[in-house]
Enzyme design. Sequence first.
Site, PDB file in Angstrom:
ATOM      1  N   GLU A 113      27.870  68.358  46.484  1.00 10.83           N
ATOM      2  CA  GLU A 113      26.581  69.050  46.273  1.00 10.83           C
ATOM      3  C   GLU A 113      26.789  70.523  46.776  1.00 10.83           C
ATOM      4  OE1 GLU A 113      22.999  65.904  46.221  1.00 10.83           O
ATOM      5  OE2 GLU A 113      23.566  66.975  48.189  1.00 10.83           O
ATOM      6  N   CYS A 138      27.063  65.338  63.278  1.00  9.07           N
ATOM      7  CA  CYS A 138      25.880  65.890  64.163  1.00  9.07           C
ATOM      8  C   CYS A 138      24.837  64.754  63.766  1.00  9.07           C
ATOM      9  CB  CYS A 138      25.566  67.370  63.543  1.00  9.07           C
ATOM     10  SG  CYS A 138      26.989  68.489  63.772  1.00  9.07           S
ATOM     11  N   LEU A 239      24.365  76.132  66.981  1.00 10.39           N
ATOM     12  CA  LEU A 239      24.280  75.986  68.457  1.00 10.39           C
ATOM     13  C   LEU A 239      23.394  74.936  68.914  1.00 10.39           C
ATOM     14  CD1 LEU A 239      25.391  76.972  71.046  1.00 10.39           C
ATOM     15  CD2 LEU A 239      23.164  78.450  71.367  1.00 10.39           C
ATOM     16  N   CYS A 357      18.918  72.575  54.305  1.00 12.93           N
ATOM     17  CA  CYS A 357      20.221  72.516  55.408  1.00 12.93           C
ATOM     18  C   CYS A 357      20.155  71.349  55.824  1.00 12.93           C
ATOM     19  CB  CYS A 357      19.975  73.299  56.509  1.00 12.93           C
ATOM     20  SG  CYS A 357      19.794  75.186  56.226  1.00 12.93           S
TER      21      CYS A 357
HETATM   22  N1  SAH Z   1      29.256  72.545  59.478  1.00 13.74           N
HETATM   23  C1  SAH Z   1      28.585  73.809  59.353  1.00 13.74           C
HETATM   24  C2  SAH Z   1      27.929  73.962  58.026  1.00 13.74           C
HETATM   25  C3  SAH Z   1      26.643  73.146  58.136  1.00 13.74           C
HETATM   26  S1  SAH Z   1      25.213  73.117  57.373  1.00 13.74           S
HETATM   27  C4  SAH Z   1      27.869  73.930  60.396  1.00 13.74           C
HETATM   28  O1  SAH Z   1      27.732  72.937  61.498  1.00 13.74           O
HETATM   29  O2  SAH Z   1      27.285  74.909  60.856  1.00 13.74           O
HETATM   30  C5  SAH Z   1      24.155  74.365  57.862  1.00 13.74           C
HETATM   31  C6  SAH Z   1      23.097  74.185  58.877  1.00 13.74           C
HETATM   32  O3  SAH Z   1      22.193  73.281  58.720  1.00 13.74           O
HETATM   33  C7  SAH Z   1      23.839  73.974  60.258  1.00 13.74           C
HETATM   34  O4  SAH Z   1      23.393  74.951  61.236  1.00 13.74           O
HETATM   35  C8  SAH Z   1      23.355  72.516  60.303  1.00 13.74           C
HETATM   36  O5  SAH Z   1      23.532  72.098  61.770  1.00 13.74           O
HETATM   37  C9  SAH Z   1      22.052  72.620  60.007  1.00 13.74           C
HETATM   38  N2  SAH Z   1      21.537  71.151  59.801  1.00 13.74           N
HETATM   39  C10 SAH Z   1      22.149  69.958  59.511  1.00 13.74           C
HETATM   40  N3  SAH Z   1      21.325  69.042  59.560  1.00 13.74           N
HETATM   41  C11 SAH Z   1      19.964  69.588  59.399  1.00 13.74           C
HETATM   42  C12 SAH Z   1      18.698  68.999  59.229  1.00 13.74           C
HETATM   43  N4  SAH Z   1      18.449  67.793  58.834  1.00 13.74           N
HETATM   44  N5  SAH Z   1      17.582  69.810  59.287  1.00 13.74           N
HETATM   45  C13 SAH Z   1      17.720  71.128  59.192  1.00 13.74           C
HETATM   46  N6  SAH Z   1      19.186  71.953  59.680  1.00 13.74           N
HETATM   47  C14 SAH Z   1      20.175  70.846  59.635  1.00 13.74           C
END
Ligand code: SAH
Length: 367
Positions: A113, A138, A239, A357
Amino acid sequence: MPRTSLLEFDAAAFRAELEKRELPKFRVEQIRRWIFSRKAADFAVMTDLPISLRCELAEKFDIFCGTVVAHQKSHENAEDQSNKKCRQESNGGNSIDHTEKLLLEWHDGHRVECVLLRDNRNHRTACISTQVGCAMKCLFCASGLDGFVRNLTRGEIFEQILRLNQLLSDHERLTHLVIMGTGEPMLNLKPLLSALDDATAADSLDVSKRRVTISTVGIPRGIKQLADSDVMYRLAISLHAPNNVLRNKIVPQNQHVGISEILKAADYFFGKTGRRVTFEYILIDRVNDQPEHARELVQLLKHRTAIVNLIPFNPVTELPYRTPSPSAVRRFLQMLEQGGIDVKIRFKRGNGINAACGQLRRDFRKE
Ligand code: SAH
């Protein structure tokens, strides 16, 4: 057997490949213009090329690597109440939401996506994926729920940008790129940088390099590599926790790295490029949103030239976590501000279409 997609070639290889077929330079530039500026999806529309050439090209190449298998739009004023309340309280004020999401399918049947975001400052942002699935696991993120499948190719990464660009009207232009879709960009950096090279080239989409943000879970080797490359991209680090005990739990990759190594890499990036690093911090109700977490985060960042981007948790059906109340978000924000940290809230976009996100997946979720 699929034909080779022209998007797999970087600018030099693209020119070499066509010139090797004895196409004059001006024809090659015409074709590039058709694909990048004139949004052509097919050689047939390239009406200023001789028909014989169009047929020859169509026999040997595809323009795109994949196909669009679904397209969703979110509707204006469809934001949820908590978002609205929070925004009123913090004078955010970007209220339009014409987010669109595409599901692309590649030749091997795998899907990703990508999202087009619009705001009322005329920002048009493409949010793209770098991998099919994600290996980082994560705890709060939908993208890794079904595991990791493979890296995307340079063409597949670039294609997401071009396909999203095609959704824009003639009055709009793509202004920002964020590498915040599915996957860990630092683990697929070479194809990504190659695709970004093209997307930011003056004879292509010409997105300013300073408006490209690469978001990473925090892979020091990749961060250093990015710092050492000459590109001007911005760096965001996910972070999400101010200490290793908590971060090990919610971002399992941290067990192999640790916060201090990540901060060292971030400092190196800032030292080398002079660009402030953004630290993303998801706020999950009662997990990492307490006053002690805010205090610890201030201690980590107060002597650094950094920005904190707070992201209230976006709900994911399978997961047990909840978004904090607007007042908890405000309390966290204020504690960081009082600690001298430059902090912003990233509001949810793409309401109703799971385009925010952490909500992107390998497929549209079956309702
Ligand atoms: N792998 C990369 C890009 C990921 S997405 C990274 O870890 O940065 C972009 C952001 O969305 C990241 O900060 C990720 O941790 C966050 N994210 C993931 N799941 C989320 C959720 N359910 N709600 C809000 N942000 C989220």
